[in-house]
Motif scaffolding. Structure first.
Motif, PDB file in Angstrom:
ATOM      1  N   ASN A   1       4.563  -0.946   2.966  1.00 21.26           N
ATOM      2  CA  ASN A   1       3.861  -1.770   3.965  1.00 21.26           C
ATOM      3  C   ASN A   1       2.347  -1.666   3.835  1.00 21.26           C
ATOM      4  O   ASN A   1       1.623  -1.696   4.833  1.00 21.26           O
ATOM      5  N   LEU A   2       1.870  -1.529   2.601  1.00 26.89           N
ATOM      6  CA  LEU A   2       0.435  -1.523   2.329  1.00 26.89           C
ATOM      7  C   LEU A   2       0.045  -2.833   1.667  1.00 26.89           C
ATOM      8  O   LEU A   2       0.781  -3.345   0.820  1.00 26.89           O
ATOM      9  N   SER A   3      -1.087  -3.375   2.061  1.00 23.50           N
ATOM     10  CA  SER A   3      -1.604  -4.569   1.394  1.00 23.50           C
ATOM     11  C   SER A   3      -2.282  -4.167   0.086  1.00 23.50           C
ATOM     12  O   SER A   3      -2.815  -3.059  -0.038  1.00 23.50           O
ATOM     13  N   VAL A   4      -2.274  -5.086  -0.876  1.00 19.44           N
ATOM     14  CA  VAL A   4      -2.837  -4.814  -2.195  1.00 19.44           C
ATOM     15  C   VAL A   4      -4.013  -5.744  -2.434  1.00 19.44           C
ATOM     16  O   VAL A   4      -3.907  -6.962  -2.243  1.00 19.44           O
ATOM     17  N   ILE A   5      -5.125  -5.157  -2.837  1.00 24.32           N
ATOM     18  CA  ILE A   5      -6.338  -5.912  -3.161  1.00 24.32           C
ATOM     19  C   ILE A   5      -6.635  -5.706  -4.637  1.00 24.32           C
ATOM     20  O   ILE A   5      -6.610  -4.572  -5.125  1.00 24.32           O
TER      21      ILE A   5
ATOM     22  N   ILE B   1       1.819  -3.077  -7.118  1.00 23.05           N
ATOM     23  CA  ILE B   1       2.050  -4.067  -6.058  1.00 23.05           C
ATOM     24  C   ILE B   1       3.409  -3.851  -5.402  1.00 23.05           C
ATOM     25  O   ILE B   1       3.532  -3.830  -4.165  1.00 23.05           O
ATOM     26  N   LEU B   2       4.446  -3.644  -6.204  1.00 19.53           N
ATOM     27  CA  LEU B   2       5.796  -3.476  -5.653  1.00 19.53           C
ATOM     28  C   LEU B   2       5.886  -2.214  -4.795  1.00 19.53           C
ATOM     29  O   LEU B   2       6.429  -2.235  -3.681  1.00 19.53           O
ATOM     30  N   MET B   3       5.363  -1.109  -5.317  1.00 18.21           N
ATOM     31  CA  MET B   3       5.464   0.140  -4.573  1.00 18.21           C
ATOM     32  C   MET B   3       4.607   0.116  -3.317  1.00 18.21           C
ATOM     33  O   MET B   3       5.021   0.592  -2.256  1.00 18.21           O
TER      34      MET B   3
ATOM     35  N   SER C   1      -1.447   9.414  -6.098  1.00 20.61           N
ATOM     36  CA  SER C   1      -0.324   8.546  -6.427  1.00 20.61           C
ATOM     37  C   SER C   1       0.202   7.973  -5.135  1.00 20.61           C
ATOM     38  O   SER C   1      -0.128   8.429  -4.046  1.00 20.61           O
ATOM     39  N   LEU C   2       1.066   6.949  -5.277  1.00 22.11           N
ATOM     40  CA  LEU C   2       1.645   6.377  -4.072  1.00 22.11           C
ATOM     41  C   LEU C   2       2.504   7.389  -3.330  1.00 22.11           C
ATOM     42  O   LEU C   2       2.600   7.379  -2.109  1.00 22.11           O
TER      43      LEU C   2
ATOM     44  N   CYS D   1       0.285 -10.333  -5.279  1.00 21.65           N
ATOM     45  CA  CYS D   1      -0.886  -9.619  -4.773  1.00 21.65           C
ATOM     46  C   CYS D   1      -1.377 -10.299  -3.495  1.00 21.65           C
ATOM     47  O   CYS D   1      -1.309 -11.527  -3.353  1.00 21.65           O
ATOM     48  N   ASP D   2      -1.855  -9.502  -2.528  1.00 19.64           N
ATOM     49  CA  ASP D   2      -2.240 -10.050  -1.228  1.00 19.64           C
ATOM     50  C   ASP D   2      -3.656 -10.624  -1.220  1.00 19.64           C
ATOM     51  O   ASP D   2      -3.885 -11.712  -0.685  1.00 19.64           O
TER      52      ASP D   2
END
Length: 707
Positions: free
Chosen positions: A655-659, A648-650, A612-613, A677-678
């Motif tokens: 400070n993590l990019s989302v793919i 995406i929000l979490m 989990s995050l 989304c990044d």
């Protein structure tokens, strides 16, 4: 004894003793010099008084010679001069001539006119004669004799001084009583003693605290070093904040302790790795690798004496259900109990191993015939079926056995184990509790073994190649990186799907070699692009958890990229969530070490595993990849949309990019852009491309269309 053999606190005591002795010697010398100074001062004073009297007598003599005064007046004035000159209470002048006759004496007028050349003191000293002879020889003299004080009493030591009156036959003298000087000296001695004792006391107090400030922490550090040397690493160092040399030593000891702790930790990890390479951590039985090595040793021995050996794979039913209902701890209790029961039934040469969560492996090196082997295996099934206490209940397991025999069913460990495993799987499908290996019933297994052998040849003959799936930045719609995927073109069987050979590589232990091949192929390709003046994008590589957790992985990685002189900044490693369910501290250390080389880290298939995050928030990662299962129905399923939005929000909050992977429609792309989304990838944007096609895409500077 050498000075270096003496302990520090004794050296400090010796130093204090030297300090005390030095102070006392210095005080004694100072007192002695002071006594001499007092005496010299008094001598100078009586000398100056005598010389002042000489001046007055010379003046009177001059008047006599000029006739301005008569001889009678001259004698009277001399008497008055001598009688009037008194100083320091008991000191006075007296006057003699060179023949020893007393001319004037203020305290003893009866001496006037008498010759005192033969006058002696109590010690036999000729007082007047010594004075006259000294004056005749040197014009002046200091000499010592005994003489009573003016107030009476016995004679005491006295220092006399006499000097001839120039131009006359007269001798003027005076003196100082030495006991008067002794009183002054004693007073000063007491003063010196008091000052010396006060200074010594203050010095000793200061020295005590300074010595204690040195010897106590030094002794403590020595004790701590001895404790560390004995392997006790839980030592609290309290002197590291000091700013002197002791603090420097304490800081060095702390660094030494940290190195010891790190070495101890690395040694434990190494021991754990060695242990895990050989034993199962739960049951303490041999693992698959150790069982294979034991089988090969027995095969070598049996080849010589032409005997049979058997490999039995034991699969336990319902063990998975126990894990779900009771937890892994209770499952482990059952396994330990069961392993002990099975072990008690074995012979000394038999080897029991744990192959997987619900599977044991058994090597029986002394097989007489098939009938006795089957009988022993039936007894083994009965042992497994006996009730096992668990909490307040008893559970009863059932087992299934798959058996392979050397040399009939294989000549290598992997063949015997693999065919026994295939046999037990077939036994489960056919609902049988015991089966011997039958090649006619296991064509599928033989195909896997054949594929595994072909895969080893493919690695040696470089039959694999890479394809590149582009990733696009949704902020500026440009191609920014690519994920590499491995493909296999068999020279005879043609294209073989990764869905076939990658799971087999993971099961058979080839996955680390496959990962190493991919990493080297990527490094080689980046080197090729750089030599051709092409700017390589960041390349993402899917890495197995097995390779990631290998102790030598970082050395392997840096060695490959150093070989091709390629910076690791070009590399991104994708790890599946399954890796994160292991020891989090160990994972974190490995991630930090990898990140320190410049490599980026992504978590692949996020949302489908056990992490989990909240679990990964403190890990050194750069990106999370939303699993394609949430993207497939994104435009139709509100629940999937909420999950993607939350991820995406979490993630961006951390400070993590989302793919997002698996983008196959314009609607999916639009929604992902709206959600912030990044980065995206998928067949809608580009299918995986061979290197030539991917290079053309790079040269086109492709930008995805904005909807």
């Amino acid at each position: 004894m050498r000075l270096s053999d003496i302990k520090i606190h004794r050296k400090l005591f010796l130093l204090v003793l030297i300090l005390v002795c030095g102070t006392l010697i210095t005080a004694s010398l100072a007192l002695s010099f002071n006594k001499s100074d007092i005496l010299e001062g008094r001598k100078a004073r009586i000398q100056s008084v005598v010389q002042a009297g000489l001046s007055q007598i010379q003046a009177l003599t001059a008047h006599l010679n000029k006739g301005t005064i008569s001889q009678q007046q001259y004698d009277r004035q001399l008497q008055e001069l001598i009688n009037a000159t008194r100083f320091s209470g008991s000191e006075y002048l007296y006057l003699y001539n060179l023949d020893g006759y007393n001319i004037a004496h203020p305290l003893m007028p009866e001496l006037r006119g008498t010759n005192k050349m033969d006058m002696q003191d109590e010690d036999g000293v000729y007082i007047t004669r010594d004075m006259i002879e000294g004056v005749k020889a040197h014009d002046a003299i200091f000499w010592q004799f005994r003489w009573p004080k003016p107030e009476g009493g016995p004679a005491v030591p006295k220092l006399g001084y006499a000097e001839r009156v120039p131009g006359t036959e007269l001798v003027l003298g005076s003196g100082v009583y030495l006991d008067d000087l002794e009183a002054i000296f004693q007073a000063r001695a007491y003063t010196y003693l008091g000052i010396t004792l006060a200074v010594l006391f203050a010095a000793l107090i200061g020295t005590y605290y300074i010595a204690r400030n040195i010897s106590k922490p030094v002794g403590r550090l020595a004790h701590q070093m001895n404790t560390l040397a004995q392997g006790e690493l839980d030592v609290e160092l309290i002197d590291t904040t000091r700013r002197d040399e002791v603090g420097d030593i304490a800081c060095a000891v702390q660094v030494f302790r940290d190195h010891l702790m790190e070495n101890h930790r690395l040694r434990q990890i190494q021991e754990q790795v060695v242990f895990l390479e050989t034993y199962d951590p739960v049951t303490r039985l041999h693992n698959r690798q150790a069982l294979g090595e034991a089988i090969n040793k027995e095969i070598t021995r049996h080849d010589r004496d032409h005997k049979q050996l058997a490999v039995v794979v034991i699969r336990l039913d319902l063990l998975h259900e126990i894990t779900i209902e009771k937890g892994s701890d209770k499952r482990d209790e059952v396994l330990i109990t069961l392993a002990a029961r099975i072990h008690d039934q074995l012979h000394a040469d038999d080897i029991l191993a744990r192959l997987s969560e619900d599977t044991f492996g058994l090597l029986l090196p002394n097989v007489e015939n098939r009938e006795s082997l089957e009988s022993n295996c039936r007894q083994l099934l009965e042992t497994i079926a006996q009730p096992i206490p668990l909490e307040s209940h008893h559970i009863q397991l059932s087992g299934r056995l798959g058996i392979s025999v050397f040399p009939d069913d294989g000549g290598y460990d992997f063949q015997l184990i693999g065919r026994a495993e295939s046999t037990v799987s077939l036994a489960k499908r056919q609902e049988r509790d015991l089966m011997f290996y039958d090649p006619r019933a296991l064509n599928e297994t033989d195909h896997s073994i054949e594929l595994w052998q072909e895969m080893q040849k493919a690695l040696e003959q470089d039959q694999f190649y890479l394809v590149f799936q582009p990733l696009f930045d949704l902020k500026d719609n440009t191609l920014i990186s690519a994920e590499v995927l491995i493909r296999w073109e068999h020279p005879e069987k043609g294209f073989i799907s990764p869905a076939q050979f990658i799971p087999l590589a993971e099961q058979s232990g080839l996955i680390s070699r496959l990962d190493a091949w991919v990493l080297e192929a990527v490094a080689k390709q980046i080197r090729n692009w750089q030599d051709r003046q092409l700017t390589p994008p960041r390349i993402a590589v899917n890495l197995s958890g097995i390779s990631f957790m290998r102790p030598d992985f970082i050395d392997t990685l840096t060695g490959i990229y150093s070989k091709y002189n390629v910076s690791l900044d070009h590399l991104e490693l994708e790890l599946t969530e399954g890796v994160l369910i292991d020891d989090l501290d160990r994972i974190s250390d490995q991630l930090n070490s990898i990140r320190a080389t410049g490599v980026s880290i992504s978590i692949d298939d996020f949302g489908t595993g056990y992490s989990s995050l909240s679990r990964i928030k403190n890990l050194a990662i750069d990106n999370v990849k939303i699993d394609r299962s949430f993207i497939d129905d994104l435009d139709n399923c509100a629940q999937d949309l909420k999950i993607v939005e939350a991820i995406i929000l979490m993630a961006q909050g951390l400070n993590l990019s989302v793919i997002a992977e698996g983008v196959e429609t314009q609607e999916q792309l639009t929604i992902l852009r709206q959600q912030g989304c990044d980065t995206v990838q998928g067949f809608f944007l580009s299918r995986p491309l061979k290197v030539d096609a991917f290079e053309e895409l790079l040269e086109q500077d492709l930008v995805i269309e904005v909807d």
